[in-house]
Write an enzyme that holds these catalytic residues in place. Structure first.
Site, PDB file in Angstrom:
ATOM      1  N   ASP A   1     102.154  59.462 -11.124  1.00 42.82           N
ATOM      2  CA  ASP A   1     102.739  60.776 -11.069  1.00 42.82           C
ATOM      3  C   ASP A   1     103.673  61.010 -12.241  1.00 42.82           C
ATOM      4  OD1 ASP A   1     103.267  62.822  -8.497  1.00 42.82           O
ATOM      5  OD2 ASP A   1     104.607  62.827  -9.835  1.00 42.82           O
ATOM      6  N   ILE A   2     103.878  62.120 -12.775  1.00 41.66           N
ATOM      7  CA  ILE A   2     104.721  62.424 -13.938  1.00 41.66           C
ATOM      8  C   ILE A   2     106.357  62.432 -13.514  1.00 41.66           C
ATOM      9  CG2 ILE A   2     104.817  65.048 -13.630  1.00 41.66           C
ATOM     10  CD1 ILE A   2     104.319  65.255 -16.604  1.00 41.66           C
TER      11      ILE A   2
ATOM     12  N   HIS B   1      94.835  65.657  -3.457  1.00 40.63           N
ATOM     13  CA  HIS B   1      95.093  64.123  -4.072  1.00 40.63           C
ATOM     14  C   HIS B   1      95.955  63.318  -2.955  1.00 40.63           C
ATOM     15  CE1 HIS B   1      98.081  67.331  -4.781  1.00 40.63           C
ATOM     16  NE2 HIS B   1      99.154  66.416  -4.504  1.00 40.63           N
ATOM     17  N   MET B   2      95.814  62.067  -3.202  1.00 42.75           N
ATOM     18  CA  MET B   2      96.583  61.107  -2.274  1.00 42.75           C
ATOM     19  C   MET B   2      97.699  60.541  -3.102  1.00 42.75           C
ATOM     20  SD  MET B   2      94.965  57.808  -0.532  1.00 42.75           S
ATOM     21  CE  MET B   2      94.004  58.470   0.990  1.00 42.75           C
TER      22      MET B   2
ATOM     23  N   GLU C   1     101.685  71.445  -4.041  1.00 39.71           N
ATOM     24  CA  GLU C   1     101.917  72.247  -5.315  1.00 39.71           C
ATOM     25  C   GLU C   1     100.797  72.326  -6.336  1.00 39.71           C
ATOM     26  OE1 GLU C   1     105.459  70.407  -6.973  1.00 39.71           O
ATOM     27  OE2 GLU C   1     106.681  71.488  -5.330  1.00 39.71           O
TER      28      GLU C   1
HETATM   29  P1  5GP Z   1     101.808  67.789  -4.376  1.00 40.38           P
HETATM   30  O1  5GP Z   1     103.319  68.381  -3.962  1.00 40.38           O
HETATM   31  O2  5GP Z   1     100.844  68.849  -4.682  1.00 40.38           O
HETATM   32  O3  5GP Z   1     101.487  67.061  -2.984  1.00 40.38           O
HETATM   33  O4  5GP Z   1     101.952  66.798  -5.387  1.00 40.38           O
HETATM   34  C1  5GP Z   1     101.565  67.055  -6.757  1.00 40.38           C
HETATM   35  C2  5GP Z   1     102.283  66.033  -7.584  1.00 40.38           C
HETATM   36  O5  5GP Z   1     101.618  66.140  -8.921  1.00 40.38           O
HETATM   37  C3  5GP Z   1     103.735  66.061  -7.697  1.00 40.38           C
HETATM   38  O6  5GP Z   1     104.175  64.904  -7.143  1.00 40.38           O
HETATM   39  C4  5GP Z   1     103.808  66.189  -9.236  1.00 40.38           C
HETATM   40  O7  5GP Z   1     104.910  65.343  -9.787  1.00 40.38           O
HETATM   41  C5  5GP Z   1     102.419  65.931  -9.860  1.00 40.38           C
HETATM   42  N1  5GP Z   1     102.127  66.373 -11.186  1.00 40.38           N
HETATM   43  C6  5GP Z   1     102.161  67.685 -11.397  1.00 40.38           C
HETATM   44  N2  5GP Z   1     101.909  67.875 -12.459  1.00 40.38           N
HETATM   45  C7  5GP Z   1     101.505  66.658 -13.163  1.00 40.38           C
HETATM   46  C8  5GP Z   1     100.942  66.489 -14.390  1.00 40.38           C
HETATM   47  O8  5GP Z   1     100.737  67.152 -15.175  1.00 40.38           O
HETATM   48  N3  5GP Z   1     100.724  64.999 -14.627  1.00 40.38           N
HETATM   49  C9  5GP Z   1     101.119  64.105 -13.694  1.00 40.38           C
HETATM   50  N4  5GP Z   1     100.749  63.069 -13.848  1.00 40.38           N
HETATM   51  N5  5GP Z   1     101.486  64.491 -12.550  1.00 40.38           N
HETATM   52  C10 5GP Z   1     101.715  65.719 -12.140  1.00 40.38           C
END
Ligand code: 5GP
Length: 116
Positions: free
Chosen positions: A31-32, A101-102, A96
């Site tokens: 995760d970034i 995704h997990m 988001e």
């Molecule tokens: P959600 O809130 O949708 O469950 O999690 C999305 C995750 O994707 C977040 O933890 C965010 O930091 C990660 N994320 C968003 N954009 C990127 C990206 O471009 N690269 C990586 N490695 N992670 C990302």
């Protein structure tokens, strides 16, 4: 057709990511913006926007998310102490990025399951 997200570009290696595992069904990358010492995202290569869009056809790929999570946890050295697997769905779940995704998070005590 569902709208692609940045995760499709990561799968195709069109943008950089720290990919720790990839096969024909799933891709895993760091995760970034890590929320714990270990924070890895494991995603199906097929674009499924949310858990609400899952069908029986996806069962093999989604099962693979778990076997890969277990493999990565072992590689990361966090399997024995334990970790948490999280799948967020839509607004109330805090999703988001609309490519299912997990989250694999661990490497430290994670506290209570829900912060309220
Ligand atoms: P959600 O809130 O949708 O469950 O999690 C999305 C995750 O994707 C977040 O933890 C965010 O930091 C990660 N994320 C968003 N954009 C990127 C990206 O471009 N690269 C990586 N490695 N992670 C990302």
């Amino acid at each position: 057709m569902p709208q692609e997200t940045i995760f499709s570009k990561i799968i195709r290696k069109e943008i950089p990511a720290d990919i720790v595992y990839q096969d024909d069904l799933v891709t895993a990358f760091r995760d970034i913006s890590p929320q714990a010492n270990t924070h890895i995202l494991i995603i199906p290569n097929k674009l499924i926007p949310t858990v609400n869009d899952v069908t029986t056809e996806d069962e093999i790929a989604l099962g693979r998310l778990f076997t890969v999570a277990a493999k990565i946890a072992e590689q990361e050295g966090i399997a024995e102490d334990g970790y948490r697997l999280i799948v967020n769905c839509n607004k109330h779940g805090g999703q988001e990025v609309f490519h299912l995704h997990m989250h694999l998070v661990g490497g430290e005590p994670l506290g209570r399951m829900l912060a309220k």
